[in-house]
Write an enzyme that holds these catalytic residues in place. Structure first.
Site, PDB file in Angstrom:
ATOM      1  N   THR A   1      -0.140   1.151  10.984  1.00 46.10           N
ATOM      2  CA  THR A   1      -1.239   1.959  10.412  1.00 46.10           C
ATOM      3  C   THR A   1      -2.614   1.643  10.996  1.00 46.10           C
ATOM      4  OG1 THR A   1      -1.446   0.359   8.615  1.00 46.10           O
ATOM      5  CG2 THR A   1      -0.116   2.314   8.183  1.00 46.10           C
TER       6      THR A   1
ATOM      7  N   CYS B   1       0.850  -1.196   0.000  1.00 46.85           N
ATOM      8  CA  CYS B   1       0.000   0.000   0.000  1.00 46.85           C
ATOM      9  C   CYS B   1       0.895   1.258   0.000  1.00 46.85           C
ATOM     10  CB  CYS B   1      -0.879  -0.008   1.247  1.00 46.85           C
ATOM     11  SG  CYS B   1      -1.808   1.504   1.444  1.00 46.85           S
TER      12      CYS B   1
ATOM     13  N   GLU C   1       2.879  -6.192   8.585  1.00 46.47           N
ATOM     14  CA  GLU C   1       3.249  -4.779   8.367  1.00 46.47           C
ATOM     15  C   GLU C   1       4.377  -4.377   9.311  1.00 46.47           C
ATOM     16  OE1 GLU C   1       0.092  -1.739   8.561  1.00 46.47           O
ATOM     17  OE2 GLU C   1       1.635  -0.399   9.374  1.00 46.47           O
TER      18      GLU C   1
ATOM     19  N   ASN D   1      -7.619  -4.217  11.985  1.00 42.97           N
ATOM     20  CA  ASN D   1      -8.587  -3.127  11.838  1.00 42.97           C
ATOM     21  C   ASN D   1     -10.000  -3.603  12.157  1.00 42.97           C
ATOM     22  OD1 ASN D   1     -10.348  -3.053   9.198  1.00 42.97           O
ATOM     23  ND2 ASN D   1      -8.422  -4.015   8.658  1.00 42.97           N
TER      24      ASN D   1
HETATM   25  S1  SF4 Z   1      -5.655   0.412   6.043  1.00 46.43           S
HETATM   26 FE1  SF4 Z   1      -4.607   2.170   5.148  1.00 46.43          FE
HETATM   27  S2  SF4 Z   1      -2.450   1.573   5.202  1.00 46.43           S
HETATM   28 FE2  SF4 Z   1      -3.603  -0.298   5.465  1.00 46.43          FE
HETATM   29  S3  SF4 Z   1      -3.846  -1.093   3.410  1.00 46.43           S
HETATM   30 FE3  SF4 Z   1      -5.662   0.139   3.822  1.00 46.43          FE
HETATM   31  S4  SF4 Z   1      -5.158   2.174   2.976  1.00 46.43           S
HETATM   32 FE4  SF4 Z   1      -3.246   1.033   3.185  1.00 46.43          FE
END
Ligand code: SF4
Length: 285
Positions: A166, A96, A130, A225
């Site tokens: 991130t 990314c 990551e 996330n």
């Molecule tokens: S969450 Fe943000 S940093 Fe992670 S892949 Fe998606 S756009 Fe990229």
């Protein structure tokens, strides 16, 4: 009749969407395609790509394959790039752009820290892909802080630069910054490098969760996330439930008092899976 609504703001972030689209295009061309680790922390989407022909390998297998290797949105440390060159593989780098920029910033900051006997800290999960890519920018010297309980790893008499994975929770990052500021006896620089694609969704998903009697959040159990966004749903609506597939839906969540059900998900959740979940709920209510 109970209304079932899918959150239009949920689903892949641009980084994941870009990597998945590139993989799908390459697979449609019939090229042998390999990915180091799952392309996305969502088992259902990974399975869809495996069925199209994508092979998931470990770093140790890089020298045994022949074809194109795809780097996923999480990115890779410099060592993986060297291995790909050594093995003579064709690289499809889908790191990314946000992660790529963060890798560059960490690399530069680490060079600065070396000059002043400082420490480079990363607030993130040890072993996460990551984070491995970020730590690799520092010759594996970065100190990874998983929570406020890890601050004993820091030498407060030396300079500090702090970055974040991130997908980490910005509120937790703020607490860590406050605590370091309290103890630091040398220079301390910090950078909120959490991704707006995740943090920007927190207020929106809270608002969505508030609008419905019950929330069914769709996410992969390994997704960072998904944890952050599900937590936000739960804060806004205690009747929030986490599922990874339609089979995990429990009919008992939808009693007579329920007026509407909201279906939402993580930045790693495909829209087609949220549609499947919404359809399965519709059959139950
Ligand atoms: S969450 Fe943000 S940093 Fe992670 S892949 Fe998606 S756009 Fe990229």
């Amino acid at each position: 009749m109970i209304k079932v609504e899918i959150d239009k703001y949920s689903g892949f972030c641009f980084g994941v969407k870009k990597a998945i689209n590139a993989a799908t295009d390459l697979l449609q061309n019939g090229a042998p395609l390999y990915c180091v680790g799952d392309i996305v922390h969502n088992e259902a989407e990974s399975e869809r790509l495996r069925n199209l022909g994508m092979k998931v390998i470990s770093h140790d297998q890089l020298s045994d394959i022949n074809g194109t290797i795809l780097f996923r949105a999480h990115g890779e440390p410099p060592l993986t790039y060297s291995k790909v060159i050594e093995a003579g593989l064709k690289l499809e780098d889908q790191t990314c752009p946000v992660v790529l920029k963060l890798q560059q910033r960490i690399k530069q900051a680490y060079q600065q820290m070396l000059k002043v006997n400082g420490q480079l800290l990363i607030f993130g999960k040890i072993g996460h892909a990551e984070v491995n890519g970020l730590v690799g920018q520092t010759d594996d010297q970065a100190i990874v802080i998983e929570s406020i309980n890890d601050l004993s790893k820091i030498d407060f008499s030396r300079p500090i630069e702090l970055f974040a994975q991130t997908t980490k929770n910005p509120d937790e990052l703020k607490l860590i910054i406050k605590e370091i500021e309290l103890h630091s006896k040398a220079s301390f620089g910090w950078h909120n490098t959490t991704c707006k694609q995740v943090t920007g969704r927190v207020p929106r998903i809270k608002e969505f969760a508030h609008l419905h009697s019950v929330i069914v959040f769709v996410g992969g159990i390994k997704s960072s996330n998904a944890k952050v966004l599900f937590h936000a749903c739960k804060e806004s609506n205690v009747q929030s439930h986490f599922v990874s597939s339609p089979d995990e839906i429990n009919k008992e969540w939808f009693n007579d008092a329920v007026r509407s059900v909201g279906v939402c998900g993580a930045t790693s959740t495909p829209m087609w899976l949220m549609v499947d979940v919404a359809e399965a709920i519709q059959k139950l209510v």
